[in-house]
Design an enzyme around this catalytic site. Structure first.
Site, short mmCIF file in Angstrom:
data_model
loop_
_atom_site.label_atom_id
_atom_site.label_comp_id
_atom_site.label_asym_id
_atom_site.label_seq_id
_atom_site.Cartn_x
_atom_site.Cartn_y
_atom_site.Cartn_z
CG ASP A 95 71.44 21.59 11.61
OD1 ASP A 95 70.47 21.09 11.01
OD2 ASP A 95 71.07 22.62 12.18
CE1 TYR A 124 69.53 20.03 19.33
CE2 TYR A 124 67.24 20.49 19.76
CZ TYR A 124 68.27 19.85 19.06
OH TYR A 124 67.91 19.30 17.86
#
Length: 289
Positions: free
Chosen positions: A67, A125
């Site tokens: 994002d 992540y």
């Protein structure tokens, strides 16, 4: 005869599927995916490739679509090359045309049925929370400064461990996703305190749109003793998306790597780069500041 930086563009070449390991500092970009409006990693990379190999517009596929504002230490992408540029020359050729916030670390040729996204067996992540009482200018681009309370990392990790396995994570999916279901398999979670830094690692077969940031927002509420583990479990197990409100800021999140059945890049390419002490090492030092 047309040439590009010493490469003969009229020379016939076979189609080559090129895999790249790339990094980017995501603060000033509108995320990975090309958009009609916005400065995106995919658009910049595709334009740079096309400037070197103009035989066909480039289509770059990523292992994970980050994002706006999210960083990447070991993003994996692929594209098909129709020109004569040798595989090993792509990093230097592209880095000369890319902004400094995007770097190509390595390149290898893969078979035409290999896919950066579909061939990946996991994505990993890392989210960094700076839990110090005073602001730190140099940590700010990479961390979420959160210090209303000293966070209880043991409670946070206990809550996160309960997520392991295949579940419906609708509670952690932002609106706007085109996925037909919200099932994914979380393979590993780890939360470790190093001084004033909380380092949260999560590895899964795939991630929903906005999933990690919504999850971290909930874990921080647990760490502040504003949300119980029981209430947290009720929210995600009953898919109560309306109860999951606060998303952690994008700047603390980094796409660490994607994993495949066979290693494709040179060993430790992700973990030998700045800021290694903060984002890219398996075991950060005990004292950082």
């Amino acid at each position: 005869m047309a040439t590009t930086k010493g490469f003969d563009c009229n020379k016939e070449s076979k189609i080559k599927r090129i895999a790249l390991s790339i990094q980017y500092q995501g603060s000033n970009f509108s995320g990975w995916q090309r958009q009609k409006v916005g400065h995106t990693i995919q658009a910049i990379l595709e334009d740079a490739i096309f400037s070197l190999d103009s035989s066909k517009p480039a289509k770059v596929v990523a292992a994970g679509r980050t994002d706006a504002g999210v960083h990447a230490a070991g993003q994996v992408v692929h594209f098909d090359s129709f020109g004569p540029i040798p595989v090993h020359r792509w990093p230097s050729a592209l880095n000369g045309r890319l902004p400094e916030a995007i770097r190509v670390r390595d390149s290898v040729e893969q078979s035409l049925d290999w896919h950066a996204c579909h061939s990946a067996v996991y994505r990993r992540y890392r989210y960094i929370i700076y839990n110090g009482c005073t602001p730190n200018l140099f940590l700010n681009p990479w961390t979420w400064h959160k210090y209303q309370y000293q966070l209880d990392e043991e409670l946070m990790e206990e809550a996160a461990k309960g997520l392991i396995g295949m579940h419906d994570f609708s509670a952690f999916q932002r609106s706007g996703s085109n996925r037909t279901h919200a099932f994914t398999t979380i393979q590993e979670v780890k939360l470790v305190r190093h001084g004033d830094l909380l380092v949260f690692d999560i590895q899964a077969s795939g991630f929903l749109y906005g999933m990690v940031r919504l999850l971290v927002g909930q874990l921080v509420s647990i760490g502040e003793h504003r949300l119980s583990i029981n209430d947290f479990e009720t929210r995600w197990k009953l898919k109560l998306r309306s109860e999951v409100k606060e998303a952690a800021p994008a700047r603390g999140l980094c796409f660490i790597r994607a994993g495949y059945k066979e290693s494709i890049f040179r060993e430790n390419i992700v973990f030998d780069s700045f800021p290694g002490f903060l984002l890219l090492t398996n075991d950060p030092p005990e004292r950082i500041i």
